[in-house]
Scaffold this motif. Sequence first.
Motif, PDB file in Angstrom:
ATOM      1  N   ILE A 239       4.250  -7.944   6.368  1.00 61.41           N
ATOM      2  CA  ILE A 239       4.718  -7.613   5.018  1.00 61.41           C
ATOM      3  C   ILE A 239       4.287  -6.184   4.731  1.00 61.41           C
ATOM      4  N   LEU A 240       5.272  -5.327   4.516  1.00 64.71           N
ATOM      5  CA  LEU A 240       5.041  -3.906   4.239  1.00 64.71           C
ATOM      6  C   LEU A 240       5.306  -3.645   2.763  1.00 64.71           C
ATOM      7  N   THR A 241       4.309  -3.146   2.040  1.00 66.49           N
ATOM      8  CA  THR A 241       4.483  -2.811   0.621  1.00 66.49           C
ATOM      9  C   THR A 241       4.486  -1.293   0.452  1.00 66.49           C
ATOM     10  N   LEU A 242       5.107  -0.828  -0.640  1.00 69.33           N
ATOM     11  CA  LEU A 242       5.225   0.604  -0.867  1.00 69.33           C
ATOM     12  C   LEU A 242       4.075   1.176  -1.676  1.00 69.33           C
ATOM     13  N   ASP A 243       3.139   0.311  -2.066  1.00 70.54           N
ATOM     14  CA  ASP A 243       2.107   0.750  -2.994  1.00 70.54           C
ATOM     15  C   ASP A 243       0.849  -0.080  -2.783  1.00 70.54           C
ATOM     16  N   GLY A 244      -0.323   0.577  -2.880  1.00 65.33           N
ATOM     17  CA  GLY A 244      -1.586  -0.101  -2.644  1.00 65.33           C
ATOM     18  C   GLY A 244      -1.903  -1.191  -3.636  1.00 65.33           C
ATOM     19  N   VAL A 245      -1.458  -1.051  -4.892  1.00 63.97           N
ATOM     20  CA  VAL A 245      -1.726  -2.074  -5.904  1.00 63.97           C
ATOM     21  C   VAL A 245      -0.923  -3.336  -5.602  1.00 63.97           C
ATOM     22  N   ALA A 266       0.711 -10.101   9.253  1.00 60.62           N
ATOM     23  CA  ALA A 266       0.039  -8.804   9.102  1.00 60.62           C
ATOM     24  C   ALA A 266       0.476  -8.153   7.792  1.00 60.62           C
ATOM     25  N   THR A 267      -0.333  -7.240   7.281  1.00 54.60           N
ATOM     26  CA  THR A 267      -0.002  -6.534   6.042  1.00 54.60           C
ATOM     27  C   THR A 267      -0.243  -5.035   6.223  1.00 54.60           C
ATOM     28  N   VAL A 268       0.660  -4.239   5.643  1.00 57.09           N
ATOM     29  CA  VAL A 268       0.617  -2.776   5.764  1.00 57.09           C
ATOM     30  C   VAL A 268       1.072  -2.185   4.439  1.00 57.09           C
ATOM     31  N   THR A 269       0.580  -0.987   4.106  1.00 57.53           N
ATOM     32  CA  THR A 269       1.008  -0.357   2.867  1.00 57.53           C
ATOM     33  C   THR A 269       0.918   1.164   2.970  1.00 57.53           C
ATOM     34  N   PHE A 270       1.308   1.833   1.882  1.00 56.42           N
ATOM     35  CA  PHE A 270       1.232   3.290   1.786  1.00 56.42           C
ATOM     36  C   PHE A 270       0.078   3.687   0.872  1.00 56.42           C
ATOM     37  N   ASN A 271      -0.504   4.828   1.147  1.00 57.89           N
ATOM     38  CA  ASN A 271      -1.578   5.465   0.382  1.00 57.89           C
ATOM     39  C   ASN A 271      -2.934   4.825   0.645  1.00 57.89           C
ATOM     40  N   ASP A 272      -3.734   5.491   1.443  1.00 58.81           N
ATOM     41  CA  ASP A 272      -5.071   5.012   1.728  1.00 58.81           C
ATOM     42  C   ASP A 272      -5.988   5.283   0.545  1.00 58.81           C
ATOM     43  N   SER A 273      -6.888   4.348   0.257  1.00 55.91           N
ATOM     44  CA  SER A 273      -7.823   4.465  -0.865  1.00 55.91           C
ATOM     45  C   SER A 273      -8.912   3.425  -0.671  1.00 55.91           C
ATOM     46  N   PRO A 274      -9.949   3.422  -1.507  1.00 54.34           N
ATOM     47  CA  PRO A 274     -10.952   2.357  -1.414  1.00 54.34           C
ATOM     48  C   PRO A 274     -10.340   0.965  -1.584  1.00 54.34           C
ATOM     49  N   LEU A 275      -9.240   0.877  -2.331  1.00 56.71           N
ATOM     50  CA  LEU A 275      -8.564  -0.396  -2.538  1.00 56.71           C
ATOM     51  C   LEU A 275      -8.078  -0.990  -1.219  1.00 56.71           C
ATOM     52  N   THR A 276      -7.637  -0.135  -0.289  1.00 58.47           N
ATOM     53  CA  THR A 276      -7.158  -0.602   1.012  1.00 58.47           C
ATOM     54  C   THR A 276      -8.270  -0.603   2.060  1.00 58.47           C
ATOM     55  N   GLU A 277      -9.145   0.391   1.986  1.00 58.88           N
ATOM     56  CA  GLU A 277     -10.215   0.511   2.982  1.00 58.88           C
ATOM     57  C   GLU A 277     -11.201  -0.647   2.904  1.00 58.88           C
ATOM     58  N   PHE A 278     -11.510  -1.099   1.671  1.00 57.07           N
ATOM     59  CA  PHE A 278     -12.517  -2.143   1.490  1.00 57.07           C
ATOM     60  C   PHE A 278     -11.904  -3.508   1.187  1.00 57.07           C
ATOM     61  N   ALA A 279     -10.601  -3.642   1.425  1.00 56.24           N
ATOM     62  CA  ALA A 279      -9.956  -4.946   1.264  1.00 56.24           C
ATOM     63  C   ALA A 279     -10.459  -5.890   2.352  1.00 56.24           C
ATOM     64  N   SER A 280     -10.144  -7.168   2.217  1.00 58.81           N
ATOM     65  CA  SER A 280     -10.539  -8.145   3.229  1.00 58.81           C
ATOM     66  C   SER A 280      -9.289  -8.856   3.743  1.00 58.81           C
ATOM     67  N   PRO A 281      -8.826  -8.506   4.966  1.00 55.01           N
ATOM     68  CA  PRO A 281      -9.403  -7.487   5.858  1.00 55.01           C
ATOM     69  C   PRO A 281      -8.963  -6.081   5.439  1.00 55.01           C
ATOM     70  N   PRO A 282      -9.661  -5.035   5.933  1.00 57.57           N
ATOM     71  CA  PRO A 282      -9.234  -3.652   5.652  1.00 57.57           C
ATOM     72  C   PRO A 282      -7.783  -3.451   6.085  1.00 57.57           C
ATOM     73  N   GLN A 283      -7.034  -2.727   5.248  1.00 52.14           N
ATOM     74  CA  GLN A 283      -5.592  -2.624   5.429  1.00 52.14           C
ATOM     75  C   GLN A 283      -5.158  -1.397   6.236  1.00 52.14           C
ATOM     76  N   THR A 284      -4.229  -1.613   7.159  1.00 52.09           N
ATOM     77  CA  THR A 284      -3.563  -0.504   7.837  1.00 52.09           C
ATOM     78  C   THR A 284      -2.685   0.205   6.802  1.00 52.09           C
ATOM     79  N   THR A 285      -2.760   1.524   6.766  1.00 57.99           N
ATOM     80  CA  THR A 285      -2.034   2.280   5.742  1.00 57.99           C
ATOM     81  C   THR A 285      -1.375   3.526   6.317  1.00 57.99           C
ATOM     82  N   VAL A 286      -0.419   4.039   5.550  1.00 67.22           N
ATOM     83  CA  VAL A 286       0.102   5.381   5.773  1.00 67.22           C
ATOM     84  C   VAL A 286      -0.626   6.276   4.778  1.00 67.22           C
TER      85      VAL A 286
END
Length: 341
Positions: A239-245, A266-286
């Motif tokens: 599942i690919l989302t266009l936004d970290g929120v 699997a999950t992927v999104t755009f815009n790296d931030s603490p919201l994605t870095e410290f998610a469980s599990p940490p998210q692959t991002t653009v």
Amino acid sequence: MAKAAGVSPSTVSRVVKDHQGISMDTKRRIRKIMDSMGYSPNIAARNLVTNRSFTIGLIIKSAVHEAVLNPFFAEVNYGVSEACRKEGFSTLMTSANDDEDLFGEIKDMINSRQVDGFILLYSKEGDPVAKYLTEINFPYVVIGKDISNSQDAIYVDNDNVYASHMITDYLLDEGYSDIRMITDNDIFAVAKDRIKGFSRALEKRGVSPEGRILKCRNDSNSVRKVLEEIFSGGSPDVILTLDGVVNARVVSELYQGGYRIPEDVATVTFNDSPLTEFASPPQTTVDIFPGELGREAGNEIIDLIRNPDKLKKNIIIPTSIIERQSTKRRMPDESDGMERV
């Protein structure tokens, strides 16, 4: 002050007034000395003399509560503020969901001389704000795409078509074939371009994007319904989302539904931030480097205010993929000793 800087008092005075006859290097050097000596010029007096507010307005496309929730706006704002602070400018944010209310507020800010220029943190077709600022020749920079290719302003953006194509290619190369994209808003150029890049990447591999792009609102109930729709026809690979929120809402709903990331999906999104870095599990991002977008836009709007005849241009900030656990499926013999649902 002048003696410490090795310049005449008139030079210091012209730096305080942001006179165009003083080089940027000299201004920065003298302002640094001012800071070290604790010198604070009379801002009100300076504004009266220069007929400037030394303030940049930030126009946000979302309601204030969304701007607070979304790390993108905070990181862009930090970048803009950093660039402005170095040149003696401050920032003022305005935001509204209703175009009419936003338009009226912007007119008031211009008429009352609260700002010297604007940075628009969005780009969309037929935007009345951009049209008005162009008509009255008021300085503005857009963090987004020059949709009409009119060169009526300076645009600072990522290549979102390429970025979306890149992350889709990455997923396909990793063996993920059934990819679903969730978007919460497709009226802005950034969303349109990411959808375009996703579709092109699939079509290039002989996969139809039809039925793979789903729209929802940015709230938990809407996200839950979209996920139910997706999983009613089987389990997708990614599942690919266009936004970290939205990604955070997806991760939360998947957890509550008993789905494991990345084992089940699997999950992927755009815009790296603490919201994605410290998610469980940490998210692959653009990573779209929002801080750099903000710094570049801040530098450009100040330069445009000082040099109104400055050449309009498009500035592209590169993107990169940050691979994390949300796309790293475990091999059958791997185990972390934890019991899984």
